[in-house]
Motif scaffolding. Structure first.
Motif, PDB file in Angstrom:
ATOM      1  N   LEU A  60       0.826  -1.215   0.000  1.00 50.20           N
ATOM      2  CA  LEU A  60       0.000   0.000   0.000  1.00 50.20           C
ATOM      3  C   LEU A  60       0.858   1.261   0.000  1.00 50.20           C
ATOM      4  N   GLY A  61       1.977   1.230   0.707  1.00 51.42           N
ATOM      5  CA  GLY A  61       2.893   2.372   0.710  1.00 51.42           C
ATOM      6  C   GLY A  61       3.463   2.631  -0.673  1.00 51.42           C
ATOM      7  N   GLY A  62       3.851   1.564  -1.359  1.00 54.06           N
ATOM      8  CA  GLY A  62       4.362   1.709  -2.719  1.00 54.06           C
ATOM      9  C   GLY A  62       3.302   2.190  -3.690  1.00 54.06           C
ATOM     10  N   MET A  63       2.104   1.620  -3.566  1.00 52.52           N
ATOM     11  CA  MET A  63       1.001   2.047  -4.426  1.00 52.52           C
ATOM     12  C   MET A  63       0.699   3.524  -4.218  1.00 52.52           C
ATOM     13  N   ALA A  64       0.654   3.937  -2.973  1.00 53.40           N
ATOM     14  CA  ALA A  64       0.320   5.327  -2.648  1.00 53.40           C
ATOM     15  C   ALA A  64       1.346   6.292  -3.230  1.00 53.40           C
ATOM     16  N   ILE A  65       2.632   5.988  -3.071  1.00 54.69           N
ATOM     17  CA  ILE A  65       3.647   6.916  -3.563  1.00 54.69           C
ATOM     18  C   ILE A  65       3.627   6.985  -5.087  1.00 54.69           C
ATOM     19  N   VAL A 103      10.017   5.959  -9.245  1.00 59.19           N
ATOM     20  CA  VAL A 103       9.345   7.155  -9.760  1.00 59.19           C
ATOM     21  C   VAL A 103      10.377   8.183 -10.220  1.00 59.19           C
ATOM     22  N   GLY A 104      11.390   8.412  -9.407  1.00 60.85           N
ATOM     23  CA  GLY A 104      12.428   9.368  -9.788  1.00 60.85           C
ATOM     24  C   GLY A 104      13.134   8.963 -11.069  1.00 60.85           C
ATOM     25  N   LEU A 105      13.497   7.691 -11.185  1.00 57.36           N
ATOM     26  CA  LEU A 105      14.167   7.218 -12.391  1.00 57.36           C
ATOM     27  C   LEU A 105      13.223   7.210 -13.591  1.00 57.36           C
ATOM     28  N   THR A 106      11.945   6.957 -13.348  1.00 56.29           N
ATOM     29  CA  THR A 106      10.948   7.009 -14.421  1.00 56.29           C
ATOM     30  C   THR A 106      10.797   8.428 -14.945  1.00 56.29           C
ATOM     31  N   LEU A 107      10.696   9.404 -14.048  1.00 54.73           N
ATOM     32  CA  LEU A 107      10.569  10.794 -14.486  1.00 54.73           C
ATOM     33  C   LEU A 107      11.815  11.231 -15.250  1.00 54.73           C
ATOM     34  N   PHE A 108      12.988  10.778 -14.812  1.00 57.49           N
ATOM     35  CA  PHE A 108      14.228  11.084 -15.529  1.00 57.49           C
ATOM     36  C   PHE A 108      14.206  10.448 -16.921  1.00 57.49           C
ATOM     37  N   ALA A 109      13.842   9.164 -16.991  1.00 60.24           N
ATOM     38  CA  ALA A 109      13.776   8.464 -18.281  1.00 60.24           C
ATOM     39  C   ALA A 109      12.751   9.121 -19.201  1.00 60.24           C
ATOM     40  N   GLY A 110      11.602   9.492 -18.646  1.00 62.22           N
ATOM     41  CA  GLY A 110      10.569  10.156 -19.447  1.00 62.22           C
ATOM     42  C   GLY A 110      11.029  11.504 -19.968  1.00 62.22           C
ATOM     43  N   SER A 111      11.791  12.234 -19.163  1.00 58.26           N
ATOM     44  CA  SER A 111      12.322  13.532 -19.602  1.00 58.26           C
ATOM     45  C   SER A 111      13.295  13.351 -20.754  1.00 58.26           C
ATOM     46  N   ILE A 112      14.179  12.377 -20.625  1.00 58.81           N
ATOM     47  CA  ILE A 112      15.148  12.104 -21.690  1.00 58.81           C
ATOM     48  C   ILE A 112      14.413  11.679 -22.962  1.00 58.81           C
ATOM     49  N   MET A 113      13.418  10.814 -22.818  1.00 61.41           N
ATOM     50  CA  MET A 113      12.641  10.371 -23.978  1.00 61.41           C
ATOM     51  C   MET A 113      11.915  11.548 -24.620  1.00 61.41           C
ATOM     52  N   GLY A 114      11.356  12.431 -23.804  1.00 68.61           N
ATOM     53  CA  GLY A 114      10.640  13.599 -24.323  1.00 68.61           C
ATOM     54  C   GLY A 114      11.554  14.546 -25.079  1.00 68.61           C
ATOM     55  N   ALA A 166       8.810   4.583 -20.307  1.00 70.35           N
ATOM     56  CA  ALA A 166       9.599   5.277 -19.280  1.00 70.35           C
ATOM     57  C   ALA A 166       9.393   4.621 -17.916  1.00 70.35           C
ATOM     58  N   ILE A 167       8.158   4.210 -17.621  1.00 68.13           N
ATOM     59  CA  ILE A 167       7.878   3.511 -16.359  1.00 68.13           C
ATOM     60  C   ILE A 167       8.650   2.194 -16.317  1.00 68.13           C
ATOM     61  N   CYS A 168       8.665   1.500 -17.429  1.00 64.54           N
ATOM     62  CA  CYS A 168       9.391   0.225 -17.526  1.00 64.54           C
ATOM     63  C   CYS A 168      10.884   0.445 -17.284  1.00 64.54           C
ATOM     64  N   ILE A 169      11.473   1.399 -17.973  1.00 61.11           N
ATOM     65  CA  ILE A 169      12.912   1.668 -17.838  1.00 61.11           C
ATOM     66  C   ILE A 169      13.247   2.123 -16.420  1.00 61.11           C
ATOM     67  N   GLY A 170      12.489   3.066 -15.886  1.00 58.22           N
ATOM     68  CA  GLY A 170      12.758   3.588 -14.551  1.00 58.22           C
ATOM     69  C   GLY A 170      12.587   2.548 -13.461  1.00 58.22           C
ATOM     70  N   THR A 171      11.558   1.731 -13.574  1.00 57.88           N
ATOM     71  CA  THR A 171      11.297   0.715 -12.547  1.00 57.88           C
ATOM     72  C   THR A 171      12.329  -0.410 -12.599  1.00 57.88           C
ATOM     73  N   ILE A 172      12.652  -0.870 -13.792  1.00 57.68           N
ATOM     74  CA  ILE A 172      13.661  -1.921 -13.902  1.00 57.68           C
ATOM     75  C   ILE A 172      15.022  -1.406 -13.447  1.00 57.68           C
ATOM     76  N   ALA A 173      15.341  -0.154 -13.756  1.00 56.80           N
ATOM     77  CA  ALA A 173      16.602   0.435 -13.270  1.00 56.80           C
ATOM     78  C   ALA A 173      16.611   0.501 -11.749  1.00 56.80           C
ATOM     79  N   ALA A 174      15.474   0.858 -11.146  1.00 53.72           N
ATOM     80  CA  ALA A 174      15.389   0.901  -9.676  1.00 53.72           C
ATOM     81  C   ALA A 174      15.547  -0.493  -9.086  1.00 53.72           C
ATOM     82  N   MET A 175      14.928  -1.482  -9.724  1.00 54.17           N
ATOM     83  CA  MET A 175      15.059  -2.861  -9.247  1.00 54.17           C
ATOM     84  C   MET A 175      16.515  -3.318  -9.344  1.00 54.17           C
TER      85      MET A 175
END
Length: 191
Positions: A60-65, A103-114, A166-175
């Motif tokens: 639930l904490g992860g979902m919420a953030i 989330v942080g890595l996803t936003l970074f990946a999305g910015s680069i992609m954009g 971007a979510i895929c790249i950021g999440t896998i990078a975080a993992m």
């Protein structure tokens, strides 16, 4: 042994879901509710099996953030509801801290992609002009709501791209960073 199997499922199932969502988003420009809801249920269930009842709070904490950070982008029209739900579902697997990193890595990946998309489509100059005008207006009005200048519909900046990638790249990078994959390999028999 059951704990190892569940950890393997977490480390393998989430990337598979994210890759599937990216592929569907690329082809259909949407992420099906069935996929995000299934991912959310799987994440909560696996954490419950792995950690007991505290696993539910972990999920639930992860979902919420994931949800709370992405929902303002949806409200402002910067991403689709499927993207928000996908990040929340990933959070169900990852918990609060790892989701924050994802989330942080996803936003970074999305910015680069954009930016890459703007360069390819030749819209970087007009985007920079709009952001300069937005910043200038913000300085005069001191209001974010009044200062945002959306791109015209024919501008390169208005082109939607599949944010699930971007979510895929950021999440896998975080993992990877959090060593979920490394721990998985270490737990395999004979390694």
């Amino acid at each position: 042994m059951l704990e190892v199997v569940i950890q393997i499922l977490v480390a393998v199932l989430l990337p598979v879901i994210l890759i599937a969502a990216s592929w569907i988003d690329l082809k259909q420009h949407r992420i099906p509710n069935f996929l995000t809801l299934s991912a959310l249920i799987a994440g909560v269930s696996l954490q419950l099996l792995l950690q007991g009842w505290s696993g539910i709070m972990y999920s639930l904490g992860g979902m919420a953030i994931g949800f709370l950070i992405f929902i303002p982008f949806y409200i402002k029209g910067g991403m689709g509801a499927g993207d928000v739900k996908l990040m929340a579902a990933a959070g169900a697997f990852l918990g609060f801290e790892d989701t924050l990193l994802a989330v942080g890595l996803t936003l970074f990946a999305g910015s680069i992609m954009g930016v890459f998309l703007l360069v390819i489509l030749g819209g970087i100059k007009s985007a920079m002009h709009r952001y300069y005008s937005t910043l200038k207006q913000l300085m005069y009005t001191h209001s974010i709501d009044l200062s945002y200048i959306p791109p015209p519909s024919d501008d390169a900046a208005s082109v939607k791209f599949p944010y699930a990638a971007a979510i895929c790249i950021g999440t896998i990078a975080a993992m990877w960073y959090q060593s979920m994959f490394v721990n998985l390999v270490k737990q395999l028999p004979g390694v």
